[in-house]
Motif scaffolding. Structure first.
Motif, PDB file in Angstrom:
ATOM      1  N   THR A   1      -6.015  29.261   0.655  1.00  0.00           N
ATOM      2  CA  THR A   1      -7.276  28.894   1.280  1.00  0.00           C
ATOM      3  C   THR A   1      -7.204  27.456   1.779  1.00  0.00           C
ATOM      4  O   THR A   1      -6.325  26.676   1.363  1.00  0.00           O
ATOM      5  CB  THR A   1      -8.436  28.991   0.268  1.00  0.00           C
ATOM      6  OG1 THR A   1      -8.219  28.008  -0.751  1.00  0.00           O
ATOM      7  CG2 THR A   1      -8.525  30.370  -0.353  1.00  0.00           C
ATOM      8  N   LEU A   2      -8.187  27.126   2.622  1.00  0.00           N
ATOM      9  CA  LEU A   2      -8.301  25.740   3.073  1.00  0.00           C
ATOM     10  C   LEU A   2      -8.552  24.830   1.874  1.00  0.00           C
ATOM     11  O   LEU A   2      -8.028  23.705   1.796  1.00  0.00           O
ATOM     12  CB  LEU A   2      -9.452  25.642   4.071  1.00  0.00           C
ATOM     13  CG  LEU A   2      -9.596  24.371   4.883  1.00  0.00           C
ATOM     14  CD1 LEU A   2      -8.297  23.971   5.549  1.00  0.00           C
ATOM     15  CD2 LEU A   2     -10.705  24.550   5.910  1.00  0.00           C
TER      16      LEU A   2
ATOM     17  N   ALA B   1       0.837  -1.211   0.000  1.00  0.00           N
ATOM     18  CA  ALA B   1       0.000   0.000   0.000  1.00  0.00           C
ATOM     19  C   ALA B   1       0.873   1.264   0.000  1.00  0.00           C
ATOM     20  O   ALA B   1       2.038   1.225   0.394  1.00  0.00           O
ATOM     21  CB  ALA B   1      -0.906   0.013   1.234  1.00  0.00           C
ATOM     22  N   VAL B   2       0.282   2.352  -0.438  1.00  0.00           N
ATOM     23  CA  VAL B   2       0.923   3.670  -0.342  1.00  0.00           C
ATOM     24  C   VAL B   2       0.295   4.384   0.850  1.00  0.00           C
ATOM     25  O   VAL B   2      -0.931   4.555   0.898  1.00  0.00           O
ATOM     26  CB  VAL B   2       0.693   4.491  -1.628  1.00  0.00           C
ATOM     27  CG1 VAL B   2       1.217   5.920  -1.456  1.00  0.00           C
ATOM     28  CG2 VAL B   2       1.360   3.810  -2.816  1.00  0.00           C
ATOM     29  N   VAL B   3       1.119   4.761   1.815  1.00  0.00           N
ATOM     30  CA  VAL B   3       0.625   5.565   2.944  1.00  0.00           C
ATOM     31  C   VAL B   3       0.870   7.025   2.576  1.00  0.00           C
ATOM     32  O   VAL B   3       2.010   7.458   2.428  1.00  0.00           O
ATOM     33  CB  VAL B   3       1.349   5.186   4.251  1.00  0.00           C
ATOM     34  CG1 VAL B   3       0.842   6.058   5.397  1.00  0.00           C
ATOM     35  CG2 VAL B   3       1.135   3.706   4.563  1.00  0.00           C
ATOM     36  N   LEU B   4      -0.228   7.748   2.400  1.00  0.00           N
ATOM     37  CA  LEU B   4      -0.158   9.137   1.926  1.00  0.00           C
ATOM     38  C   LEU B   4      -0.809  10.036   2.970  1.00  0.00           C
ATOM     39  O   LEU B   4      -2.017  10.297   2.915  1.00  0.00           O
ATOM     40  CB  LEU B   4      -0.871   9.230   0.570  1.00  0.00           C
ATOM     41  CG  LEU B   4      -0.647  10.476  -0.285  1.00  0.00           C
ATOM     42  CD1 LEU B   4      -0.910  10.163  -1.754  1.00  0.00           C
ATOM     43  CD2 LEU B   4      -1.473  11.657   0.153  1.00  0.00           C
ATOM     44  N   PRO B   5      -0.048  10.460   3.984  1.00  0.00           N
ATOM     45  CA  PRO B   5      -0.655  11.259   5.058  1.00  0.00           C
ATOM     46  C   PRO B   5      -1.254  12.555   4.522  1.00  0.00           C
ATOM     47  O   PRO B   5      -0.737  13.140   3.573  1.00  0.00           O
ATOM     48  CB  PRO B   5       0.521  11.543   5.995  1.00  0.00           C
ATOM     49  CG  PRO B   5       1.542  10.507   5.674  1.00  0.00           C
ATOM     50  CD  PRO B   5       1.377  10.219   4.215  1.00  0.00           C
ATOM     51  N   ALA B   6      -2.341  12.973   5.144  1.00  0.00           N
ATOM     52  CA  ALA B   6      -2.992  14.229   4.750  1.00  0.00           C
ATOM     53  C   ALA B   6      -2.139  15.379   5.266  1.00  0.00           C
ATOM     54  O   ALA B   6      -2.441  16.002   6.283  1.00  0.00           O
ATOM     55  CB  ALA B   6      -4.407  14.284   5.312  1.00  0.00           C
ATOM     56  N   MET B   7      -1.046  15.632   4.553  1.00  0.00           N
ATOM     57  CA  MET B   7      -0.089  16.685   4.940  1.00  0.00           C
ATOM     58  C   MET B   7       0.101  17.610   3.749  1.00  0.00           C
ATOM     59  O   MET B   7       0.911  17.324   2.863  1.00  0.00           O
ATOM     60  CB  MET B   7       1.261  16.062   5.307  1.00  0.00           C
ATOM     61  CG  MET B   7       1.255  15.207   6.538  1.00  0.00           C
ATOM     62  SD  MET B   7       2.903  14.496   6.754  1.00  0.00           S
ATOM     63  CE  MET B   7       2.688  13.569   8.253  1.00  0.00           C
ATOM     64  N   PRO B   8      -0.627  18.707   3.709  1.00  0.00           N
ATOM     65  CA  PRO B   8      -0.485  19.621   2.570  1.00  0.00           C
ATOM     66  C   PRO B   8       0.905  20.252   2.538  1.00  0.00           C
ATOM     67  O   PRO B   8       1.491  20.535   3.581  1.00  0.00           O
ATOM     68  CB  PRO B   8      -1.555  20.688   2.811  1.00  0.00           C
ATOM     69  CG  PRO B   8      -2.224  20.353   4.085  1.00  0.00           C
ATOM     70  CD  PRO B   8      -1.594  19.144   4.689  1.00  0.00           C
TER      71      PRO B   8
ATOM     72  N   MET C   1      -5.409  23.751   0.299  1.00  0.00           N
ATOM     73  CA  MET C   1      -4.696  22.724   1.066  1.00  0.00           C
ATOM     74  C   MET C   1      -5.353  21.362   0.886  1.00  0.00           C
ATOM     75  O   MET C   1      -4.675  20.339   0.763  1.00  0.00           O
ATOM     76  CB  MET C   1      -4.649  23.132   2.537  1.00  0.00           C
ATOM     77  CG  MET C   1      -3.898  24.449   2.719  1.00  0.00           C
ATOM     78  SD  MET C   1      -3.983  25.115   4.366  1.00  0.00           S
ATOM     79  CE  MET C   1      -2.710  24.183   5.162  1.00  0.00           C
ATOM     80  N   ILE C   2      -6.675  21.349   0.837  1.00  0.00           N
ATOM     81  CA  ILE C   2      -7.395  20.097   0.577  1.00  0.00           C
ATOM     82  C   ILE C   2      -7.028  19.582  -0.811  1.00  0.00           C
ATOM     83  O   ILE C   2      -6.742  18.397  -1.010  1.00  0.00           O
ATOM     84  CB  ILE C   2      -8.914  20.321   0.704  1.00  0.00           C
ATOM     85  CG1 ILE C   2      -9.283  20.601   2.161  1.00  0.00           C
ATOM     86  CG2 ILE C   2      -9.703  19.133   0.153  1.00  0.00           C
ATOM     87  CD1 ILE C   2     -10.680  21.134   2.357  1.00  0.00           C
ATOM     88  N   ASP C   3      -6.997  20.488  -1.785  1.00  0.00           N
ATOM     89  CA  ASP C   3      -6.707  20.067  -3.160  1.00  0.00           C
ATOM     90  C   ASP C   3      -5.284  19.556  -3.318  1.00  0.00           C
ATOM     91  O   ASP C   3      -5.017  18.712  -4.184  1.00  0.00           O
ATOM     92  CB  ASP C   3      -6.984  21.213  -4.138  1.00  0.00           C
ATOM     93  CG  ASP C   3      -8.445  21.272  -4.539  1.00  0.00           C
ATOM     94  OD1 ASP C   3      -9.220  20.405  -4.067  1.00  0.00           O
ATOM     95  OD2 ASP C   3      -8.818  22.157  -5.318  1.00  0.00           O
ATOM     96  N   PHE C   4      -4.365  20.050  -2.508  1.00  0.00           N
ATOM     97  CA  PHE C   4      -2.998  19.522  -2.578  1.00  0.00           C
ATOM     98  C   PHE C   4      -3.001  18.035  -2.233  1.00  0.00           C
ATOM     99  O   PHE C   4      -2.433  17.208  -2.954  1.00  0.00           O
ATOM    100  CB  PHE C   4      -2.067  20.285  -1.631  1.00  0.00           C
ATOM    101  CG  PHE C   4      -0.645  19.814  -1.706  1.00  0.00           C
ATOM    102  CD1 PHE C   4       0.248  20.400  -2.590  1.00  0.00           C
ATOM    103  CD2 PHE C   4      -0.202  18.765  -0.904  1.00  0.00           C
ATOM    104  CE1 PHE C   4       1.561  19.937  -2.676  1.00  0.00           C
ATOM    105  CE2 PHE C   4       1.102  18.305  -0.990  1.00  0.00           C
ATOM    106  CZ  PHE C   4       1.987  18.892  -1.876  1.00  0.00           C
TER     107      PHE C   4
ATOM    108  N   ILE D   1     -16.589  22.785  -2.038  1.00  0.00           N
ATOM    109  CA  ILE D   1     -16.855  22.537  -0.625  1.00  0.00           C
ATOM    110  C   ILE D   1     -16.684  23.871   0.082  1.00  0.00           C
ATOM    111  O   ILE D   1     -15.772  24.045   0.881  1.00  0.00           O
ATOM    112  CB  ILE D   1     -15.897  21.482  -0.056  1.00  0.00           C
ATOM    113  CG1 ILE D   1     -15.827  20.255  -0.974  1.00  0.00           C
ATOM    114  CG2 ILE D   1     -16.344  21.045   1.328  1.00  0.00           C
ATOM    115  CD1 ILE D   1     -14.880  19.191  -0.500  1.00  0.00           C
ATOM    116  N   PRO D   2     -17.531  24.851  -0.228  1.00  0.00           N
ATOM    117  CA  PRO D   2     -17.301  26.187   0.307  1.00  0.00           C
ATOM    118  C   PRO D   2     -17.334  26.237   1.826  1.00  0.00           C
ATOM    119  O   PRO D   2     -16.595  26.992   2.444  1.00  0.00           O
ATOM    120  CB  PRO D   2     -18.447  27.010  -0.290  1.00  0.00           C
ATOM    121  CG  PRO D   2     -19.485  26.018  -0.683  1.00  0.00           C
ATOM    122  CD  PRO D   2     -18.746  24.755  -1.018  1.00  0.00           C
TER     123      PRO D   2
END
Ligand code: FMN
Length: 241
Positions: A176-177, A161-168, A180-183, A224-225
């Protein structure tokens, strides 16, 4: 040949907006998405995004999950499966897919995948992707990490598996937030082989490439405003599982 179906599982880690945005982007990119959602994810969706999602297959409403974005999406490409439905195609290795993302991935689901427990459809579909040597991307949000969690991450990485932490990243200078989500969502798309232009890439000579660089047609606008103004729920919602 048509691009293969993808599997997305939402579990009960913080970061529900990552999963919602991922489903939206994959549909916009024209990819059929097989979606399954854990009961804990329902709680997080309500807490973080005010989205009231019902899990029974007859009651699941894509608009409740995707919000205002749902109106412009090819929802015929969204195939929802209850987390206890082991008869779903994604429970079998003979059902071909192009990969799976668990986004966000709770530490509980990480542990189940690391140890092959297959207690629900999410664990089973993840197991299938590992045994079939297909791409499996796990997106944890947890911090800090305990020893059991670190060992489980090592175990799933050893299994493929690839572990891809939610780290922008910050080198793209997010404003904007949603940036960071899109990154994070864009990095998941990179792993799944889905072209996108969700962020500006680091160029060959160093430095971020200009925004005009043609990455792909996935759509940059965030839908996702409300994730920029997280509200705290006054009372706990009734969760239907
Ligand atoms: C608002 C909220 C946020 C949570 N955040 C996390 C988290 O970031 N990471 C995590 O592992 N668990 C988190 N949890 C706890 C999980 O939801 C819980 O361990 C659950 O059993 C996970 O089940 P699942 O893996 O089937 O979704 C959170 C729970 C709630 C209600």
């Amino acid at each position: 040949m048509a691009a293969p179906d993808l599997v997305v599982a939402l579990t009960g880690a913080s970061g529900a907006a990552y999963g919602v945005r991922l489903v939206e982007v994959l549909l916009r990119a024209g990819r059929p998405v097989h979606l399954t959602v854990s009961p804990a994810a329902v709680e997080v969706l309500a807490t973080e995004l005010d989205r009231e999602v019902k899990l029974p297959e007859g009651e699941f409403d894509p608009a409740a999950l995707l919000g205002p974005a749902a109106g412009g999406l090819p929802l015929h490409d969204l195939h929802y499966h209850h987390y206890r439905n082991f008869r779903a195609g994604i429970a079998s290795g003979s059902f071909l897919t192009g990969g799976m993302a668990v986004c966000p991935c709770s530490m509980g689901t990480l542990a189940a995948v690391a140890h092959g427990l297959s207690e629900n459809l999410i664990h089973r579909a993840a197991d299938v992707h590992l045994k079939e040597r297909r791409k499996l991307v796990l997106v944890p949000r947890e911090t800090p990490l305990g020893l059991a969690q670190l060992r489980n991450m090592a175990a799933v990485a050893e299994a493929g598996a690839v572990v891809l932490p939610a780290m922008p990243g910050f080198y793209t200078r997010p404003k904007t937030l949603a940036d960071m989500i899109d990154f994070v969502v864009g990095r998941v798309c990179d792993q799944l082989g889905v072209e996108h232009r969700l962020f500006e890439r680091w160029g060959p000579g160093g430095g971020v490439l200009p925004a005009t660089t043609p990455f792909t047609p996935a759509g940059k606008e965030s839908t996702i405003p409300e994730c920029g103004g997280i509200s705290v729920r006054p009372a706990r919602q009734r969760i239907v599982v």
